[in-house]
Write an enzyme that holds these catalytic residues in place. Structure first.
Site: not given
Ligand code: AQP
Length: 332
Positions: A112, A195, A198
């Site tokens: 990030k 993966k 967002k």
């Molecule tokens: N692609 C994925 N497959 C399975 N599980 C996933 N999670 C996220 N992406 C996948 C799981 O969703 C939860 C969300 O956690 P968060 O709110 O911390 O979001 P994040 O991980 O920041 O979600 P994003 O969309 O992947 O955001 P960015 O782009 O910021 O990294 C967690 O349990 C995560 O494992």
């Protein structure tokens, strides 16, 4: 009864299919036989810059999506992280037990911060996993249902729990990650070796739970596959097709291998049509429930306030235990 804790950040208007299959669906399943705490982690959301009005709106929307997915507030505790100040308080104590080098090895921070430049990243983004450890340890959680990308943070949580326990005496439950094989990592539809996320460069690879059904169908129809014609589950050689099979399997309650059977002589177009049907069959009622919940924000806020009160019964007791162990003088 074993305890469960998990949370998501209110960092978008809609959760995506990865969040849903990797985490939220497991939350709904495990609440049946666990004491569950499901948190909207708004403290985590301000580790990157966000408009205050947008944050408030997304916090409600995220909570409404938990409920629309089937988290039952009569059974599980649904609350907002900032409503329980113990999270930030415990994070300070745990931060003092975390090595700088140890925190520097967290790959999510590296990923990030690489996007905007590490120099310009906030200290909050750096200490994010410490706050996450506090979230989990406050509730004596045995299990933490998350996607594969959270495995390293869960390891840090376990290390911190063990370190605290060995230095100050048994205080924390050492939690286990609950990461479900088939759906732990849903891939980007346009870039199936990354993966679904967002913060992907393009939204074309993303299916948001609240997307218009036409958009969902289009995104799935446009998913990147490969130049072969056969439909089989082989994530190494056929990441795009295998991702679609994984999604189909998750929504039809089977395995990706079993989902692949029956496509002999049929093309990728047929597979994609079936995936879209399966996804939408679950998303459309989800969207209706979401809309109804969001239409009554006062009721939603009331529910979250009640959740926070229940959460704090546990978190305040844990924090008091911690303060005692580390040697803070009681206030009175
Ligand atoms: N692609 C994925 N497959 C399975 N599980 C996933 N999670 C996220 N992406 C996948 C799981 O969703 C939860 C969300 O956690 P968060 O709110 O911390 O979001 P994040 O991980 O920041 O979600 P994003 O969309 O992947 O955001 P960015 O782009 O910021 O990294 C967690 O349990 C995560 O494992």
């Amino acid at each position: 009864v074993p305890r469960v804790f998990s949370g998501m950040q209110p960092t978008s208007d809609s959760l995506h299919l990865g969040n849903y299959l990797g985490a939220l669906r497991q939350w709904v399943a495990v609440q049946e036989d666990h004491d569950a705490f499901y948190c909207v982690v708004d403290l985590h959301a301000i580790t990157v810059e966000v408009d205050p009005r947008v944050l408030r709106e997304r916090t409600r929307r995220t909570a409404a999506q938990y409920l629309a997915a089937g988290v039952d507030p009569a059974r599980s505790v649904v609350f907002v992280q900032s409503h329980a100040p113990e999270h930030a308080q415990l994070a300070w104590v745990l931060g003092c037990l975390t090595g700088f080098g140890e925190a520097s090895r967290m790959t999510q921070f590296k990923d990030k911060s690489a996007r905007g430049g590490a120099e310009r990243s906030s200290v909050g983004l750096f200490t994010y996993p410490v706050l996450q450890a506090a979230d989990i340890l406050l509730y004596d959680a045995d299990l933490v249902p998350v996607g594969e990308d959270q495995r390293q943070h869960l390891e840090l949580t376990r290390d911190l729990a063990q370190r605290f326990n060995s230095r100050f005496g048994r205080t924390f439950v050492v939690p286990q990650a609950y990461i479900l094989g088939g759906t732990a990592k849903i891939m980007d539809l346009q870039e199936p070796t990354a993966k679904m996320s967002k913060s992907a460069a393009s939204p074309a690879g993303l299916v948001d739970l609240l997307d218009d059904p036409k958009v969902v169908a289009k995104r799935i129809r446009s998913a990147v596959t490969d130049t072969e014609r056969d439909i089989r589950f082989d994530p190494e050689a056929k990441p795009g097709v295998s991702n679609l099979l994984g999604i189909l399997a998750a929504f039809t309650g089977t395995t990706p291998q079993a989902a692949a059977e029956g496509y002999a002589g049929r093309g990728y177009g047929d597979l994609k049509a079936d995936v879209a049907d399966a996804v939408l069959a679950e998303l459309q009622p989800f969207q209706e429930r979401f809309t109804a919940l969001l239409a009554d924000p006062a009721e939603l806020d009331r529910l979250l306030a009640a959740g926070a009160a229940r959460a704090r019964e546990v978190s305040a007791a844990t924090l008091a235990r911690v303060h005692d162990r580390v040697g803070f003088l009681p206030a009175a």
